[in-house]
Structure formats: C-alpha cells, structure tokens
Write a protein that holds these residues in place. Structure first.
Motif, PDB file in Angstrom:
ATOM      1  N   ASN A 222      10.636  -9.491 -11.401  1.00 55.04           N
ATOM      2  CA  ASN A 222      11.180 -10.793 -11.806  1.00 55.04           C
ATOM      3  C   ASN A 222      10.097 -11.587 -12.526  1.00 55.04           C
ATOM      4  O   ASN A 222       9.110 -12.000 -11.914  1.00 55.04           O
ATOM      5  CB  ASN A 222      11.663 -11.549 -10.556  1.00 55.04           C
ATOM      6  N   PRO A 223      10.244 -11.862 -13.823  1.00 57.05           N
ATOM      7  CA  PRO A 223       9.169 -12.539 -14.564  1.00 57.05           C
ATOM      8  C   PRO A 223       8.858 -13.924 -14.036  1.00 57.05           C
ATOM      9  O   PRO A 223       7.726 -14.408 -14.179  1.00 57.05           O
ATOM     10  CB  PRO A 223       9.704 -12.596 -16.000  1.00 57.05           C
ATOM     11  N   PHE A 224       9.826 -14.565 -13.384  1.00 55.23           N
ATOM     12  CA  PHE A 224       9.599 -15.915 -12.871  1.00 55.23           C
ATOM     13  C   PHE A 224       8.687 -15.933 -11.651  1.00 55.23           C
ATOM     14  O   PHE A 224       8.191 -16.995 -11.275  1.00 55.23           O
ATOM     15  CB  PHE A 224      10.943 -16.579 -12.551  1.00 55.23           C
ATOM     16  N   LEU A 225       8.465 -14.774 -11.038  1.00 49.38           N
ATOM     17  CA  LEU A 225       7.499 -14.656  -9.945  1.00 49.38           C
ATOM     18  C   LEU A 225       6.167 -14.080 -10.417  1.00 49.38           C
ATOM     19  O   LEU A 225       5.235 -13.974  -9.631  1.00 49.38           O
ATOM     20  CB  LEU A 225       8.057 -13.757  -8.834  1.00 49.38           C
ATOM     21  N   ARG A 226       6.067 -13.725 -11.696  1.00 46.12           N
ATOM     22  CA  ARG A 226       4.936 -12.923 -12.176  1.00 46.12           C
ATOM     23  C   ARG A 226       4.071 -13.670 -13.190  1.00 46.12           C
ATOM     24  O   ARG A 226       3.486 -13.095 -14.088  1.00 46.12           O
ATOM     25  CB  ARG A 226       5.468 -11.615 -12.762  1.00 46.12           C
ATOM     26  N   ALA A 227       3.982 -14.998 -12.987  1.00 50.12           N
ATOM     27  CA  ALA A 227       3.210 -15.808 -13.935  1.00 50.12           C
ATOM     28  C   ALA A 227       1.721 -15.465 -13.935  1.00 50.12           C
ATOM     29  O   ALA A 227       1.025 -15.744 -14.910  1.00 50.12           O
ATOM     30  CB  ALA A 227       3.394 -17.293 -13.625  1.00 50.12           C
ATOM     31  N   ASN A 229       0.564 -12.399 -13.878  1.00 46.19           N
ATOM     32  CA  ASN A 229       0.387 -11.058 -14.416  1.00 46.19           C
ATOM     33  C   ASN A 229      -0.314 -11.087 -15.768  1.00 46.19           C
ATOM     34  O   ASN A 229       0.104 -11.808 -16.685  1.00 46.19           O
ATOM     35  CB  ASN A 229       1.753 -10.381 -14.533  1.00 46.19           C
ATOM     36  N   ALA A 230      -1.360 -10.287 -15.905  1.00 52.72           N
ATOM     37  CA  ALA A 230      -2.183 -10.319 -17.117  1.00 52.72           C
ATOM     38  C   ALA A 230      -1.399  -9.879 -18.349  1.00 52.72           C
ATOM     39  O   ALA A 230      -1.579 -10.445 -19.448  1.00 52.72           O
ATOM     40  CB  ALA A 230      -3.415  -9.431 -16.925  1.00 52.72           C
ATOM     41  N   ASP A 231      -0.541  -8.869 -18.218  1.00 53.76           N
ATOM     42  CA  ASP A 231       0.229  -8.399 -19.370  1.00 53.76           C
ATOM     43  C   ASP A 231       1.208  -9.470 -19.848  1.00 53.76           C
ATOM     44  O   ASP A 231       1.383  -9.663 -21.062  1.00 53.76           O
ATOM     45  CB  ASP A 231       0.990  -7.120 -19.007  1.00 53.76           C
ATOM     46  N   ILE A 232       1.854 -10.138 -18.920  1.00 61.01           N
ATOM     47  CA  ILE A 232       2.781 -11.211 -19.298  1.00 61.01           C
ATOM     48  C   ILE A 232       2.022 -12.349 -19.970  1.00 61.01           C
ATOM     49  O   ILE A 232       2.440 -12.871 -21.013  1.00 61.01           O
ATOM     50  CB  ILE A 232       3.547 -11.714 -18.064  1.00 61.01           C
ATOM     51  N   ARG A 233       0.889 -12.719 -19.418  1.00 56.53           N
ATOM     52  CA  ARG A 233       0.082 -13.794 -20.010  1.00 56.53           C
ATOM     53  C   ARG A 233      -0.375 -13.426 -21.418  1.00 56.53           C
ATOM     54  O   ARG A 233      -0.347 -14.269 -22.328  1.00 56.53           O
ATOM     55  CB  ARG A 233      -1.134 -14.070 -19.128  1.00 56.53           C
ATOM     56  N   ALA A 234      -0.770 -12.167 -21.594  1.00 59.80           N
ATOM     57  CA  ALA A 234      -1.199 -11.729 -22.922  1.00 59.80           C
ATOM     58  C   ALA A 234      -0.047 -11.788 -23.916  1.00 59.80           C
ATOM     59  O   ALA A 234      -0.213 -12.227 -25.067  1.00 59.80           O
ATOM     60  CB  ALA A 234      -1.768 -10.315 -22.844  1.00 59.80           C
ATOM     61  N   GLY A 235       1.139 -11.355 -23.457  1.00 57.34           N
ATOM     62  CA  GLY A 235       2.300 -11.374 -24.339  1.00 57.34           C
ATOM     63  C   GLY A 235       2.715 -12.774 -24.741  1.00 57.34           C
ATOM     64  O   GLY A 235       3.273 -12.982 -25.830  1.00 57.34           O
ATOM     65  N   THR A 242      -2.515 -22.189 -16.410  1.00 51.51           N
ATOM     66  CA  THR A 242      -2.222 -22.111 -14.974  1.00 51.51           C
ATOM     67  C   THR A 242      -0.941 -21.307 -14.771  1.00 51.51           C
ATOM     68  O   THR A 242      -0.124 -21.149 -15.693  1.00 51.51           O
ATOM     69  CB  THR A 242      -2.031 -23.502 -14.367  1.00 51.51           C
ATOM     70  N   ASP A 243      -0.756 -20.826 -13.552  1.00 53.25           N
ATOM     71  CA  ASP A 243       0.478 -20.095 -13.249  1.00 53.25           C
ATOM     72  C   ASP A 243       1.698 -20.969 -13.495  1.00 53.25           C
ATOM     73  O   ASP A 243       2.723 -20.509 -14.009  1.00 53.25           O
ATOM     74  CB  ASP A 243       0.467 -19.624 -11.795  1.00 53.25           C
ATOM     75  N   ALA A 244       1.612 -22.236 -13.134  1.00 57.66           N
ATOM     76  CA  ALA A 244       2.737 -23.141 -13.334  1.00 57.66           C
ATOM     77  C   ALA A 244       3.056 -23.327 -14.809  1.00 57.66           C
ATOM     78  O   ALA A 244       4.229 -23.419 -15.202  1.00 57.66           O
ATOM     79  CB  ALA A 244       2.453 -24.491 -12.677  1.00 57.66           C
ATOM     80  N   GLN A 245       2.028 -23.367 -15.648  1.00 56.46           N
ATOM     81  CA  GLN A 245       2.252 -23.494 -17.089  1.00 56.46           C
ATOM     82  C   GLN A 245       2.908 -22.239 -17.661  1.00 56.46           C
ATOM     83  O   GLN A 245       3.797 -22.317 -18.514  1.00 56.46           O
ATOM     84  CB  GLN A 245       0.920 -23.769 -17.799  1.00 56.46           C
ATOM     85  N   VAL A 246       2.466 -21.080 -17.184  1.00 66.32           N
ATOM     86  CA  VAL A 246       3.082 -19.829 -17.638  1.00 66.32           C
ATOM     87  C   VAL A 246       4.537 -19.782 -17.199  1.00 66.32           C
ATOM     88  O   VAL A 246       5.428 -19.425 -17.978  1.00 66.32           O
ATOM     89  CB  VAL A 246       2.299 -18.614 -17.104  1.00 66.32           C
TER      90      VAL A 246
END
Length: 257
Positions: A222-227, A229-235, A242-246
């Motif tokens: 679930n992407p909403f729990l995976r803020a 995650n380095a791959d998601i942040r890179a994408g 911050t996780d909240a911003q992601v």
C-alpha cells in the motif's frame, strides 16, 4: 478448534462493506457500520444471530443510513465517537481515542483515525486480530481527505500500521482494483504489489471481495503506508522530504488519478 470470534463481511450498496462480529461462546453479535439494512438483516437471519451492538466508524451516510431499519428489527446498543456525536445517529455509548470497551469478554480499543473525516474512529479487537478501519486505512489505499489534513491522516495511518502484522484490516469499500492501478504508478517495480494486483484482478473477475486484507500485505504494497520507501521517494523526486510530505504528495496524486 472453534474460533472465539467469527467475522462476516457483508457487501452493501454498490461498493460498501459492513461487518458482523460474532462471539461464538456467548452468541453476542456486533455490527460495524450500516450502509443499508437489507443485506445486513439477511445475513443475521441466515445465521440465526441476534444483534447486540452497533459500532459506527464515521458519520457519512453510506456508513449509517441503514441504522433505523436495522434497529427496528434488532434493538442494539449503538457506539460511536464522542467527537462526532453531534452528527451521528443517537448514540448509547460515546468514546474517544485510547478508550476501550468490553464485547462478550473481548476488549475493543477505540482509535482516533481522523483524516477522511474529523472524528473518524477505528475499532481494534486483539482477540480477533482485527481492526475495523472504515475509510481510514483501506485495501491498497486510504480515504480521501474530505475534512482532515494530510498530516492527520499520516498520523492515523502510522497508528494503524503499528498494530501487529497479523491484524486483519476490515475496511469500508471495494476500491481495491482501482487502488491497485494507482499504486502501480507510484511503486511500479514492487514485486509484492505486482503479484497482489494479479490476484485482485482474478478475484474481482470471479466476483470475490478483496476485503478484508492483512496488515503485513498492506505494509508491503500500500503506497500510503510506504512513504519512507527509498524507491517511492526516488520516483517522486522527494529523497529528503518528511514521511508526511511524501504521503501528502501520494494522496494529491491519487486525488488527480
């Protein structure tokens, strides 16, 4: 071995779910949310169960509008959020974050999970390894932010994510197929997500529900729990956010999807 608690998922309306929680020893039965009366009354009648309690997650019509008819057939104690009592149906018990109550000898914990609405609550029942999350944490998604902020929702999701991994997430809607399509735009190389999407497509083609889901599966897909995650942040080109911003960016993208 007989399970001490049986949970029944009831499809309602076009894409809602209600849940029956039945204690096999005492025969007591609780209902979580009331999108419409007919399928709930049928499920009770089919099993010969008498409703003892109703637990409401939030005030939206598609979670409460069947209550009057259900109570006509099954007078039951109604529980909801104290913070939302002014716009919920009349409550017999109003509770707040961190409080708990007894259901047939099982402790039920109330968790404030505001974000989708202010005053939204979830019910966590450790004995059943189940959390009834309404429109907060959902299968491969989370509720749209109608009233609360992204920070509120991130705090709510983080609270739910901290529950034991074997917790069953009983959420309020069959949105999983569309959520999966969006999730793949955020986390396209996640093998667990790719595999889950294939299973969702097969389940929906067969008319089978995809709810409830396991918390460990949500944590992995679930992407909403995976803020974090380095791959998601890179994408998202947000490596230092911050996780909240992601999370807020993912939610904004889902709103526009």
């Amino acid at each position: 071995m007989t399970m001490p608690v049986e949970i029944v998922t009831i499809p309602c309306l076009s894409d809602n779910y209600a849940f029956l929680v039945h204690d096999t020893a005492s025969g007591q039965t609780a209902l979580v949310d009331i999108p419409e009366a007919a399928p709930i009354l049928e499920a009770l009648s089919t099993r010969g169960w008498v409703l003892s309690e109703v637990w409401i997650t939030h005030h939206h019509d598609d979670h409460v509008q069947g209550l009057v008819k259900v109570l006509e057939a099954h007078p039951a104690r109604v529980t909801g959020a104290a913070a939302d009592a002014h716009r919920l149906p009349p409550l017999d018990r109003s509770l707040s974050d961190g409080e708990s109550f007894d259901f047939a000898g099982h402790s039920v914990q109330v968790m404030d999970v505001s974000g989708h609405t202010k005053g939204h609550i979830a019910y966590y029942m450790a004995d059943a390894s189940a959390a009834f999350t309404g429109d907060s944490l959902m299968a491969l998604g989370c509720g749209r932010l109608f009233e609360g902020s992204a920070d509120q929702m991130w705090q709510s999701l983080s609270k739910l994510a901290a529950l034991p991994g074997d917790t069953i997430i009983c959420s309020g809607h069959e949105y999983t197929a569309s959520n999966a399509k969006f999730a793949l735009t955020i986390d396209p190389h996640n093998p667990d997500l790719i595999s889950r999407n294939e299973k969702i497509v097969s389940a929906r083609a067969a008319g089978s529900p995809t709810v409830p889901s396991l918390l460990t599966l949500e944590a992995a897909t679930n992407p909403f729990l995976r803020a974090a995650n380095a791959d998601i942040r890179a994408g998202l080109d947000m490596p230092d956010a911050t996780d909240a911003q992601v999370f807020a960016e993912i939610r904004a993208r889902k709103d526009a999807f």
